[in-house]
Design a protein around this motif. Structure first.
Motif, PDB file in Angstrom:
ATOM      1  N   GLN A  67       0.811  -1.224   0.000  1.00 53.70           N
ATOM      2  CA  GLN A  67       0.000   0.000   0.000  1.00 53.70           C
ATOM      3  C   GLN A  67       0.843   1.272   0.000  1.00 53.70           C
ATOM      4  O   GLN A  67       0.356   2.359   0.334  1.00 53.70           O
ATOM      5  N   THR A  68       2.125   1.109  -0.343  1.00 56.45           N
ATOM      6  CA  THR A  68       2.995   2.277  -0.498  1.00 56.45           C
ATOM      7  C   THR A  68       3.688   2.155  -1.850  1.00 56.45           C
ATOM      8  O   THR A  68       3.765   1.073  -2.424  1.00 56.45           O
ATOM      9  N   LEU A  69       4.204   3.285  -2.353  1.00 53.88           N
ATOM     10  CA  LEU A  69       4.926   3.275  -3.616  1.00 53.88           C
ATOM     11  C   LEU A  69       6.270   2.564  -3.410  1.00 53.88           C
ATOM     12  O   LEU A  69       6.756   2.486  -2.277  1.00 53.88           O
ATOM     13  N   PRO A  70       6.857   2.025  -4.466  1.00 48.76           N
ATOM     14  CA  PRO A  70       8.032   1.153  -4.290  1.00 48.76           C
ATOM     15  C   PRO A  70       9.312   1.848  -3.824  1.00 48.76           C
ATOM     16  O   PRO A  70      10.211   1.185  -3.324  1.00 48.76           O
ATOM     17  N   TRP A  71       9.383   3.193  -3.965  1.00 52.07           N
ATOM     18  CA  TRP A  71      10.650   3.870  -3.660  1.00 52.07           C
ATOM     19  C   TRP A  71      10.898   3.961  -2.164  1.00 52.07           C
ATOM     20  O   TRP A  71      10.016   4.299  -1.390  1.00 52.07           O
ATOM     21  N   ARG A  72      12.122   3.651  -1.754  1.00 49.72           N
ATOM     22  CA  ARG A  72      12.523   3.715  -0.344  1.00 49.72           C
ATOM     23  C   ARG A  72      13.749   4.599  -0.192  1.00 49.72           C
ATOM     24  O   ARG A  72      14.669   4.542  -1.003  1.00 49.72           O
ATOM     25  N   VAL A  73      13.745   5.419   0.849  1.00 51.40           N
ATOM     26  CA  VAL A  73      14.916   6.217   1.204  1.00 51.40           C
ATOM     27  C   VAL A  73      15.241   5.883   2.650  1.00 51.40           C
ATOM     28  O   VAL A  73      14.417   6.092   3.540  1.00 51.40           O
ATOM     29  N   ALA A  74      16.424   5.331   2.881  1.00 52.32           N
ATOM     30  CA  ALA A  74      16.852   4.913   4.224  1.00 52.32           C
ATOM     31  C   ALA A  74      15.804   4.002   4.872  1.00 52.32           C
ATOM     32  O   ALA A  74      15.545   4.091   6.079  1.00 52.32           O
ATOM     33  N   GLY A  75      15.183   3.171   4.059  1.00 52.66           N
ATOM     34  CA  GLY A  75      14.207   2.217   4.569  1.00 52.66           C
ATOM     35  C   GLY A  75      12.808   2.762   4.721  1.00 52.66           C
ATOM     36  O   GLY A  75      11.890   2.029   5.092  1.00 52.66           O
ATOM     37  N   LEU A  76      12.631   4.068   4.440  1.00 55.38           N
ATOM     38  CA  LEU A  76      11.293   4.662   4.558  1.00 55.38           C
ATOM     39  C   LEU A  76      10.674   4.825   3.182  1.00 55.38           C
ATOM     40  O   LEU A  76      11.368   5.177   2.227  1.00 55.38           O
ATOM     41  N   PRO A  77       9.356   4.604   3.063  1.00 49.29           N
ATOM     42  CA  PRO A  77       8.692   4.930   1.797  1.00 49.29           C
ATOM     43  C   PRO A  77       8.813   6.429   1.534  1.00 49.29           C
ATOM     44  O   PRO A  77       8.842   7.215   2.484  1.00 49.29           O
ATOM     45  N   LEU A  78       8.873   6.800   0.278  1.00 53.08           N
ATOM     46  CA  LEU A  78       8.970   8.216  -0.098  1.00 53.08           C
ATOM     47  C   LEU A  78       7.823   9.027   0.523  1.00 53.08           C
ATOM     48  O   LEU A  78       8.012  10.168   0.958  1.00 53.08           O
ATOM     49  N   GLU A  79       6.635   8.422   0.607  1.00 49.14           N
ATOM     50  CA  GLU A  79       5.476   9.122   1.177  1.00 49.14           C
ATOM     51  C   GLU A  79       5.709   9.492   2.632  1.00 49.14           C
ATOM     52  O   GLU A  79       5.226  10.519   3.101  1.00 49.14           O
TER      53      GLU A  79
END
Lengths: 122, 118
Positions: A67-79
């Protein structure tokens, strides 16, 4: 990407859709002060983003990949990172909207002219 | 530290900043409490969406309640752990404190931005 992947992003869009109209409705000057806006969002948002990173890494909470977009930054979803920009932003718009409404600058209200304007001091 | 402890610390830190450190004193104004009342209503809706659907899931060891996602009860309100209310309060207050702090300090500056009625 299927529709459920946009579930979190949709919530952020809802927040913006609900508050951005306050800018024209109350003639808010929030967007005309980009430096102040950026400073406020960074100052308040960064410590909470750090808390979020800590909490996610020690497992206080986690995010559903479906239920989140695939992109992760430092393990967090971009959202989740966008959350710490969007929520401070909509909080400021709400505060300024309330301030304007309580001072009679509501939708359709005339902009009041200050005494000093009339004296031509500016 | 659990989410419960951190959330309580967050609220205290935000209040201390507003009242005694930065001294913006927003929590003494009707403007801020009215704004917060509006924000918390929408927080319950949007956070209910995030937590009710399980977009964000919580470790039962870190919160007051369990991992059961219920509407009300078991340490939850509209599906979200009650700790989220404290987290939200601290985030929103800290933001408004920062916004006010970086704002115009003199009456002349505020008037230029249309923030006072002179």
């Amino acid at each position: 990407m299927s529709l459920p992947h946009w579930s979190y992003a949709a919530m952020l869009a809802f927040c913006l859709a609900g508050t951005l109209p306050l800018v024209p409705a109350f003639r808010l000057r929030v967007l005309r002060q980009p430096r102040r806006l950026l400073l406020a969002i960074v100052t308040a948002g960064l410590p909470f983003l750090a808390w979020d990173l800590y909490a996610t890494h020690v497992g206080h909470w986690r995010f559903d990949a479906g239920q989140t977009l695939p992109w992760r930054v430092a393990g967090l979803p971009l959202e989740e990172i966008a959350f710490f920009v969007v929520i401070p932003f909509v909080s400021i718009l709400t505060l300024e909207g309330v301030r304007a409404a309580r001072r009679g600058r509501g939708p359709g209200a005339f902009r009041r002219t200050s005494g000093r304007d009339q004296q031509g001091s500016r | 530290m659990t989410y419960t402890v951190l959330a309580a610390v967050g609220v205290v830190v935000a209040l201390v900043l507003d009242r005694w450190v930065v001294r913006t004193r927003l929590t003494t104004t009707r403007d801020w409490w009215l704004s917060y009342a509006i924000i918390v209503f929408f927080q319950l809706l949007t956070n209910g969406w995030l937590t009710g659907r399980g977009i964000v899931q919580y470790d039962p060891d870190a919160i007051l309640g369990s991992d059961r996602i219920v509407l009300v009860g078991d340490g939850r309100l509209l599906y979200a752990p009650v700790e989220d209310l404290a987290f939200g309060f601290a985030l929103v207050l800290a933001t408004c404190v920062a916004w006010t702090w970086y704002g115009p300090r003199s009456v002349d500056e505020r008037d230029d931005l249309g923030e006072v009625d002179a």
